[in-house]
Design an enzyme around this catalytic site. Structure first.
Site, mmCIF file in Angstrom:
data_model
loop_
_atom_site.group_PDB
_atom_site.id
_atom_site.type_symbol
_atom_site.label_atom_id
_atom_site.label_comp_id
_atom_site.label_asym_id
_atom_site.label_seq_id
_atom_site.Cartn_x
_atom_site.Cartn_y
_atom_site.Cartn_z
ATOM 1 N N LYS A 118 0.839 -1.216 0.000
ATOM 2 C CA LYS A 118 0.000 0.000 0.000
ATOM 3 C C LYS A 118 0.870 1.262 0.000
ATOM 4 O O LYS A 118 0.675 2.159 -0.811
ATOM 5 C CB LYS A 118 -0.917 0.035 1.237
ATOM 6 C CG LYS A 118 -1.868 -1.122 1.370
ATOM 7 C CD LYS A 118 -2.740 -1.000 2.606
ATOM 8 C CE LYS A 118 -1.989 -1.014 3.917
ATOM 9 N NZ LYS A 118 -1.319 -2.293 4.254
ATOM 10 N N ARG A 165 -9.651 1.417 8.379
ATOM 11 C CA ARG A 165 -9.216 0.063 8.692
ATOM 12 C C ARG A 165 -10.277 -0.707 9.462
ATOM 13 O O ARG A 165 -10.062 -1.861 9.823
ATOM 14 C CB ARG A 165 -7.979 0.156 9.564
ATOM 15 C CG ARG A 165 -6.717 -0.361 8.917
ATOM 16 C CD ARG A 165 -5.693 -0.188 9.969
ATOM 17 N NE ARG A 165 -4.465 -0.838 9.780
ATOM 18 C CZ ARG A 165 -3.419 -0.308 9.164
ATOM 19 N NH1 ARG A 165 -3.516 0.823 8.535
ATOM 20 N NH2 ARG A 165 -2.284 -0.938 9.179
ATOM 21 N N ARG A 168 11.748 -5.839 4.672
ATOM 22 C CA ARG A 168 11.585 -4.384 4.631
ATOM 23 C C ARG A 168 12.599 -3.696 5.553
ATOM 24 O O ARG A 168 12.841 -4.140 6.675
ATOM 25 C CB ARG A 168 10.167 -3.993 5.062
ATOM 26 C CG ARG A 168 9.989 -2.488 5.153
ATOM 27 C CD ARG A 168 8.567 -2.057 5.186
ATOM 28 N NE ARG A 168 7.831 -2.567 6.323
ATOM 29 C CZ ARG A 168 6.527 -2.388 6.488
ATOM 30 N NH1 ARG A 168 5.843 -1.733 5.582
ATOM 31 N NH2 ARG A 168 5.916 -2.884 7.538
ATOM 32 N N ARG A 208 11.362 -1.956 11.071
ATOM 33 C CA ARG A 208 10.299 -1.257 11.792
ATOM 34 C C ARG A 208 10.007 -2.025 13.079
ATOM 35 O O ARG A 208 10.085 -3.248 13.093
ATOM 36 C CB ARG A 208 9.042 -1.208 10.914
ATOM 37 C CG ARG A 208 8.587 0.198 10.641
ATOM 38 C CD ARG A 208 7.553 0.266 9.595
ATOM 39 N NE ARG A 208 6.273 -0.307 10.014
ATOM 40 C CZ ARG A 208 5.160 -0.231 9.284
ATOM 41 N NH1 ARG A 208 5.195 0.391 8.123
ATOM 42 N NH2 ARG A 208 4.042 -0.770 9.707
ATOM 43 N N ARG A 237 -0.476 -8.804 13.411
ATOM 44 C CA ARG A 237 -1.044 -7.774 12.517
ATOM 45 C C ARG A 237 -1.905 -8.428 11.442
ATOM 46 O O ARG A 237 -2.941 -7.881 11.048
ATOM 47 C CB ARG A 237 0.077 -6.947 11.881
ATOM 48 C CG ARG A 237 0.668 -5.929 12.848
ATOM 49 C CD ARG A 237 2.019 -5.432 12.397
ATOM 50 N NE ARG A 237 1.997 -4.751 11.127
ATOM 51 C CZ ARG A 237 3.061 -4.664 10.314
ATOM 52 N NH1 ARG A 237 4.209 -5.216 10.646
ATOM 53 N NH2 ARG A 237 2.954 -4.018 9.179
HETATM 54 P P1 AP5 Z 1 4.910 -1.551 1.941
HETATM 55 O O1 AP5 Z 1 4.546 -0.714 0.760
HETATM 56 O O2 AP5 Z 1 5.709 -0.913 3.033
HETATM 57 O O3 AP5 Z 1 3.627 -2.303 2.505
HETATM 58 P P2 AP5 Z 1 2.314 -1.735 3.210
HETATM 59 O O4 AP5 Z 1 1.161 -2.427 2.603
HETATM 60 O O5 AP5 Z 1 2.314 -0.234 3.204
HETATM 61 O O6 AP5 Z 1 2.569 -2.343 4.633
HETATM 62 P P3 AP5 Z 1 2.547 -1.723 6.089
HETATM 63 O O7 AP5 Z 1 3.228 -2.743 6.965
HETATM 64 O O8 AP5 Z 1 3.128 -0.343 6.121
HETATM 65 O O9 AP5 Z 1 1.051 -1.683 6.356
HETATM 66 P P4 AP5 Z 1 0.352 -1.734 7.678
HETATM 67 O O10 AP5 Z 1 -1.001 -1.506 7.194
HETATM 68 O O11 AP5 Z 1 0.567 -2.918 8.519
HETATM 69 O O12 AP5 Z 1 1.108 -0.605 8.515
HETATM 70 P P5 AP5 Z 1 0.799 0.945 8.773
HETATM 71 O O13 AP5 Z 1 2.075 1.660 8.735
HETATM 72 O O14 AP5 Z 1 -0.327 1.408 7.918
HETATM 73 O O15 AP5 Z 1 5.713 -2.828 1.372
HETATM 74 C C1 AP5 Z 1 6.312 -3.765 2.255
HETATM 75 C C2 AP5 Z 1 7.681 -4.173 1.701
HETATM 76 O O16 AP5 Z 1 7.523 -4.904 0.497
HETATM 77 C C3 AP5 Z 1 8.602 -2.996 1.351
HETATM 78 O O17 AP5 Z 1 9.913 -3.344 1.702
HETATM 79 C C4 AP5 Z 1 8.461 -2.861 -0.167
HETATM 80 O O18 AP5 Z 1 9.659 -2.364 -0.748
HETATM 81 C C5 AP5 Z 1 8.173 -4.292 -0.589
HETATM 82 N N1 AP5 Z 1 7.242 -4.408 -1.720
HETATM 83 C C6 AP5 Z 1 5.996 -3.892 -1.786
HETATM 84 N N2 AP5 Z 1 5.412 -4.214 -2.949
HETATM 85 C C7 AP5 Z 1 6.290 -4.992 -3.617
HETATM 86 C C8 AP5 Z 1 6.256 -5.650 -4.869
HETATM 87 N N3 AP5 Z 1 5.222 -5.588 -5.707
HETATM 88 N N4 AP5 Z 1 7.335 -6.360 -5.252
HETATM 89 C C9 AP5 Z 1 8.412 -6.417 -4.444
HETATM 90 N N5 AP5 Z 1 8.513 -5.820 -3.237
HETATM 91 C C10 AP5 Z 1 7.462 -5.106 -2.831
HETATM 92 O O19 AP5 Z 1 0.223 0.884 10.262
HETATM 93 C C11 AP5 Z 1 1.081 0.592 11.357
HETATM 94 C C12 AP5 Z 1 0.277 0.575 12.639
HETATM 95 O O20 AP5 Z 1 -0.333 1.869 12.859
HETATM 96 C C13 AP5 Z 1 -0.929 -0.400 12.669
HETATM 97 O O21 AP5 Z 1 -0.533 -1.704 13.034
HETATM 98 C C14 AP5 Z 1 -1.835 0.273 13.723
HETATM 99 O O22 AP5 Z 1 -1.354 0.036 15.011
HETATM 100 C C15 AP5 Z 1 -1.650 1.744 13.415
HETATM 101 N N6 AP5 Z 1 -2.641 2.248 12.450
HETATM 102 C C16 AP5 Z 1 -2.381 2.721 11.189
HETATM 103 N N7 AP5 Z 1 -3.521 3.092 10.576
HETATM 104 C C17 AP5 Z 1 -4.535 2.836 11.459
HETATM 105 C C18 AP5 Z 1 -5.932 2.975 11.388
HETATM 106 N N8 AP5 Z 1 -6.537 3.458 10.291
HETATM 107 N N9 AP5 Z 1 -6.657 2.601 12.473
HETATM 108 C C19 AP5 Z 1 -6.070 2.140 13.585
HETATM 109 N N10 AP5 Z 1 -4.739 1.966 13.708
HETATM 110 C C20 AP5 Z 1 -3.964 2.312 12.653
#
Ligand code: AP5
Length: 208
Positions: A13, A88, A122, A153, A164
């Site tokens: 994402k 979410r 990552r 991270r 997660r």
């Molecule tokens: P990446 O793009 O970083 O993946 P992502 O889907 O953004 O994953 P996240 O782990 O950031 O999502 P998340 O939803 O768990 O965390 P968030 O920060 O939102 O890609 C991952 C890796 O793969 C990278 O190294 C990339 O280079 C590689 N990659 C990607 N696509 C690829 C491809 N096609 N080919 C090869 N490599 C690839 O949330 C963190 C925390 O914040 C949550 O756990 C929660 O506690 C809180 N939080 C955030 N939003 C909310 C909400 N709305 N409500 C409540 N709590 C929230």
């Protein structure tokens, strides 16, 4: 163009939202990044959020709803935005519908083996938060953008990743049905490399 990127942790994402943001000059609004910035700055919101994010639990709905409502009022959102990681839960989606008009919801999907590979490799910059994968780092340990140290991270440890994913299935997956019923949902199988998957996203959004 007001978009939502939906999907499990590690599906890409943030990666694709950033690419789209750079290409079209509209902001990527990542609630995860906003929470991490608050944690780093030691704000009251950050102190409250840290206990949840480190365990892989969702932060309470009202905290993120207020944060996003405020962010969408900023002038840079007038021409559009990409919501990355919000909503979410169904209550977050219902709250969003009251203050935003969404054009499309891109639901990224991938098998669990791909997701675990993405998260396990990552690396993020300690200073600017830029995201990398060891597959493409060629052994580098510092950020190409700012020279900062690349680290895991805090929530990318194996037990937290598993939790997660459970939280995603239980609390976020119901949004797929929610948005399918609104007619806004577009599914994308994100199992190729970044360039391949980004091209698919542009195609389904008719932005090629
Ligand atoms: P990446 O793009 O970083 O993946 P992502 O889907 O953004 O994953 P996240 O782990 O950031 O999502 P998340 O939803 O768990 O965390 P968030 O920060 O939102 O890609 C991952 C890796 O793969 C990278 O190294 C990339 O280079 C590689 N990659 C990607 N696509 C690829 C491809 N096609 N080919 C090869 N490599 C690839 O949330 C963190 C925390 O914040 C949550 O756990 C929660 O506690 C809180 N939080 C955030 N939003 C909310 C909400 N709305 N409500 C409540 N709590 C929230």
């Amino acid at each position: 163009m007001n978009l939502i990127f939906l999907g499990p942790p590690g599906v890409g994402k943030g990666t694709h939202a950033k690419l789209l943001s750079e290409r079209f000059g509209i902001p990527q609004i990542s609630t995860g990044d906003m929470l991490r910035a608050n944690i780093k700055q030691g704000t009251q919101l950050g102190l409250a959020a840290k206990a949840y994010t480190n365990k892989g639990e969702l932060v309470p709905d009202q905290v993120v709803i207020d944060m996003v409502r405020e962010r969408l009022r900023q002038p840079d959102c007038e021409k559009g935005y990409i919501l990355d990681g919000f909503p979410r839960t169904v209550p977050q989606a219902e709250a969003l519908a009251a203050f935003a008009r969404i054009d499309a919801v891109v639901d990224l999907e991938a098998g669990e083996d791909i997701i675990l590979g993405n998260l396990g490799g990552r690396r993020v910059c300690r200073d600017c938060g830029a995201t990398y994968h060891i597959r493409r780092l060629d052994g580098a340990t510092t950020c190409a953008a700012c020279g900062g140290e690349l680290i895991h991270r805090a929530d990318d440890q194996p037990d937290t990743i598993r939790h997660r994913l459970e939280v995603y299935h239980r609390q976020t997956e119901p949004l797929i049905t929610y948005y399918r019923e609104t007619g806004l949902l577009i599914n994308v199988l994100a199992e190729g490399d970044i360039e391949h998957d980004f091209a698919l996203i542009l195609k389904v959004l008719d932005l090629e």
